[in-house]
Design an enzyme around this catalytic site. Structure first.
Site, PDB file in Angstrom:
ATOM      1  N   ARG A  90       8.065  35.480 -50.174  1.00  0.00           N
ATOM      2  CA  ARG A  90       6.774  35.660 -49.513  1.00  0.00           C
ATOM      3  C   ARG A  90       6.162  34.333 -49.064  1.00  0.00           C
ATOM      4  NH1 ARG A  90       6.042  38.995 -53.944  1.00  0.00           N
ATOM      5  NH2 ARG A  90       6.030  41.207 -53.474  1.00  0.00           N
ATOM      6  N   TYR A  91       6.341  33.311 -49.873  1.00  0.00           N
ATOM      7  CA  TYR A  91       5.672  32.034 -49.657  1.00  0.00           C
ATOM      8  C   TYR A  91       6.684  30.972 -49.237  1.00  0.00           C
ATOM      9  CZ  TYR A  91       2.058  34.362 -52.452  1.00  0.00           C
ATOM     10  OH  TYR A  91       1.134  35.251 -52.944  1.00  0.00           O
ATOM     11  N   ARG A  94       8.164  28.867 -52.499  1.00  0.00           N
ATOM     12  CA  ARG A  94       8.621  29.527 -53.731  1.00  0.00           C
ATOM     13  C   ARG A  94       9.094  30.931 -53.411  1.00  0.00           C
ATOM     14  NH1 ARG A  94       3.363  29.085 -53.137  1.00  0.00           N
ATOM     15  NH2 ARG A  94       1.890  30.736 -53.728  1.00  0.00           N
ATOM     16  N   CYS A 103      14.371  46.082 -68.856  1.00  0.00           N
ATOM     17  CA  CYS A 103      13.354  45.430 -69.675  1.00  0.00           C
ATOM     18  C   CYS A 103      13.538  45.859 -71.130  1.00  0.00           C
ATOM     19  CB  CYS A 103      11.952  45.838 -69.228  1.00  0.00           C
ATOM     20  SG  CYS A 103      11.527  45.429 -67.522  1.00  0.00           S
ATOM     21  N   CYS A 107       6.371  49.117 -69.553  1.00  0.00           N
ATOM     22  CA  CYS A 107       4.919  49.259 -69.528  1.00  0.00           C
ATOM     23  C   CYS A 107       4.552  50.468 -68.681  1.00  0.00           C
ATOM     24  CB  CYS A 107       4.270  48.003 -68.955  1.00  0.00           C
ATOM     25  SG  CYS A 107       4.753  46.478 -69.802  1.00  0.00           S
ATOM     26  N   CYS A 110       3.477  49.551 -64.938  1.00  0.00           N
ATOM     27  CA  CYS A 110       4.317  48.605 -64.196  1.00  0.00           C
ATOM     28  C   CYS A 110       4.266  48.849 -62.688  1.00  0.00           C
ATOM     29  CB  CYS A 110       5.765  48.716 -64.676  1.00  0.00           C
ATOM     30  SG  CYS A 110       6.908  47.611 -63.811  1.00  0.00           S
ATOM     31  N   ARG A 112       6.442  47.843 -60.625  1.00  0.00           N
ATOM     32  CA  ARG A 112       7.803  48.104 -60.138  1.00  0.00           C
ATOM     33  C   ARG A 112       8.411  49.319 -60.834  1.00  0.00           C
ATOM     34  NH1 ARG A 112       8.899  41.964 -60.216  1.00  0.00           N
ATOM     35  NH2 ARG A 112       8.485  41.368 -58.061  1.00  0.00           N
ATOM     36  N   ASP A 273      -2.043  46.599 -59.813  1.00  0.00           N
ATOM     37  CA  ASP A 273      -1.485  47.013 -58.533  1.00  0.00           C
ATOM     38  C   ASP A 273      -1.423  48.541 -58.460  1.00  0.00           C
ATOM     39  OD1 ASP A 273      -0.912  44.393 -57.459  1.00  0.00           O
ATOM     40  OD2 ASP A 273       0.675  44.247 -58.961  1.00  0.00           O
ATOM     41  N   ASP A 310      -3.041  41.117 -55.778  1.00  0.00           N
ATOM     42  CA  ASP A 310      -2.027  41.059 -54.730  1.00  0.00           C
ATOM     43  C   ASP A 310      -2.485  41.914 -53.563  1.00  0.00           C
ATOM     44  OD1 ASP A 310       0.582  39.568 -55.375  1.00  0.00           O
ATOM     45  OD2 ASP A 310       0.149  40.612 -57.261  1.00  0.00           O
ATOM     46  N   LYS A 317      -1.396  36.577 -52.903  1.00  0.00           N
ATOM     47  CA  LYS A 317      -2.394  36.783 -53.940  1.00  0.00           C
ATOM     48  C   LYS A 317      -3.740  36.262 -53.439  1.00  0.00           C
ATOM     49  CE  LYS A 317       0.293  36.807 -58.206  1.00  0.00           C
ATOM     50  NZ  LYS A 317       1.611  37.032 -57.573  1.00  0.00           N
TER      51      LYS A 317
END
Length: 346
Positions: A90-91, A94, A103, A107, A110, A112, A273, A310, A317
């Protein structure tokens, strides 16, 4: 000692974490979203408290089956910014390297959640990893690589070390950052061998530790975090503002102080999100801003995270902390901790 992870409604019911009626609901949720809860984390749940903040994070809820308006399978636009498998770029300076989709714990909020779990694929294959590394090597502006997933710290020390060494070989990459819940969810995985595998003598290495409640910092978690620090790895935090988990000044103050007490600098507090079935966790931004401003007023500056959202679609962000410079008519004034206005110096 064998570590137990509960992965089904039947196993959660057998452990006394859900009733028979709740197990029916959990099975329905698990048909859409993967379930895994390590015994170590389950032991932190207060069985007498149906609103326990640890339970809320990890035990499926019927609310997960309700999709609210505006929720999306890819709320922050990973797919639109993925030039090759495993990369989200995205940036300019980075990018994300998603090395696995699994995982140690899943969670219930989440972002994702539509793309994580064993059935969604395992770690990148050798060919896919090499293609991702080739992409990074061809991007001279990339200063920082952020390993995520899934949770990248579920990798073996050998695999994690291999990725670290390959990133070390890319001259323009100067920072390697791992985002992980492993130090609190499965601290036994942060062995001295793992810490040694991800340390680097030529790059700066950071681990962003994800925790949302102070009770997650068990003695075992604190020991795992110490092992990372003793390996020379810098530590920052990431958390999510969650209704029923940490949506009060007291809960967030305890959490940020818990991070600091083990040498982790509070970094990001995320606005939730808009992933499917997560609206019951959502806290209005204005409420979050008021809590974070109070953190700034009453706690050390070290304990104040960036409160971020986001922008959907993967734009960027946005920092939502309320500023201490405020405009009064056409004059800018400083807001003091006492709430009064003061002139700008100089």
């Amino acid at each position: 000692m064998r570590r137990v992870t509960y992965r089904s409604a039947e196993e959660l019911q057998g452990a006394g974490l859900v009733t028979a009626d709740e197990a029916v609901m959990v099975s329905a949720v698990a048909a859409s979203y993967v379930v895994a809860l390590p015994e170590r984390l389950a032991a932190l749940i207060d069985p007498a408290d149906p609103a326990d903040p640890i339970r809320a994070q990890y035990i499926p809820s019927a609310a997960e089956l309700i999709a609210a308006p505006g929720e999306e399978a890819d709320p922050i636009g990973d797919a639109a910014h993925s030039p090759v498998p495993g990369i989200v770029h995205r940036y300019p300076d980075r990018l994300l390297l998603k090395v696995t989709s699994t995982c140690p714990v899943y969670c219930r909020f989440c972002f994702r959640r539509e793309r994580v779990g064993p059935e969604k694929g395992e770690a990148l294959s050798k060919a896919e990893l090499q293609a991702a590394l080739d992409y990074i090597a061809a991007q001279p502006d990339v200063f920082e690589v952020i390993l995520t997933g899934g949770d990248p710290m579920v990798l073996s020390p050998a695999r994690a070390g291999e990725i670290t060494r390959k990133l070390e070989a890319i001259p323009h990459v100067k920072v390697i950052r791992w985002h992980s819940r492993v130090p609190v969810a499965a601290p036994e995985r942060v062995s001295p061998e793992f810490a040694e595998a991800i340390r680097s003598r030529t790059k700066a290495v950071f681990v962003a530790v994800h925790a949302n409640h102070a009770r997650e910092f068990t003695p075992e978690a604190r020991a795992a975090i110490r092992r990372l620090a003793e390996a020379g790895i810098s530590l920052v935090s990431q958390s999510v503002l969650l209704r029923g988990v940490n949506d009060s000044f007291e809960a967030l103050a305890d959490l940020m102080r818990a991070f600091l007490s083990v040498g982790i600098k509070p970094y990001y507090l995320h606005q939730l999100d808009a992933a499917p079935g997560t609206s019951h966790f959502r806290v209005p931004a204005e409420e979050g801003q008021a809590i974070v401003r109070r953190l700034r007023d009453e706690l050390s500056g070290l304990a104040t995270p960036f409160y971020v959202a986001d922008i959907p679609g993967g734009v960027s962000k946005a920092v939502m902390n309320l500023p201490d410079v405020e405009q009064r008519s056409d004059v800018f004034r400083l807001r003091g901790r006492d709430g009064a206005d003061y002139p700008l110096p100089g």
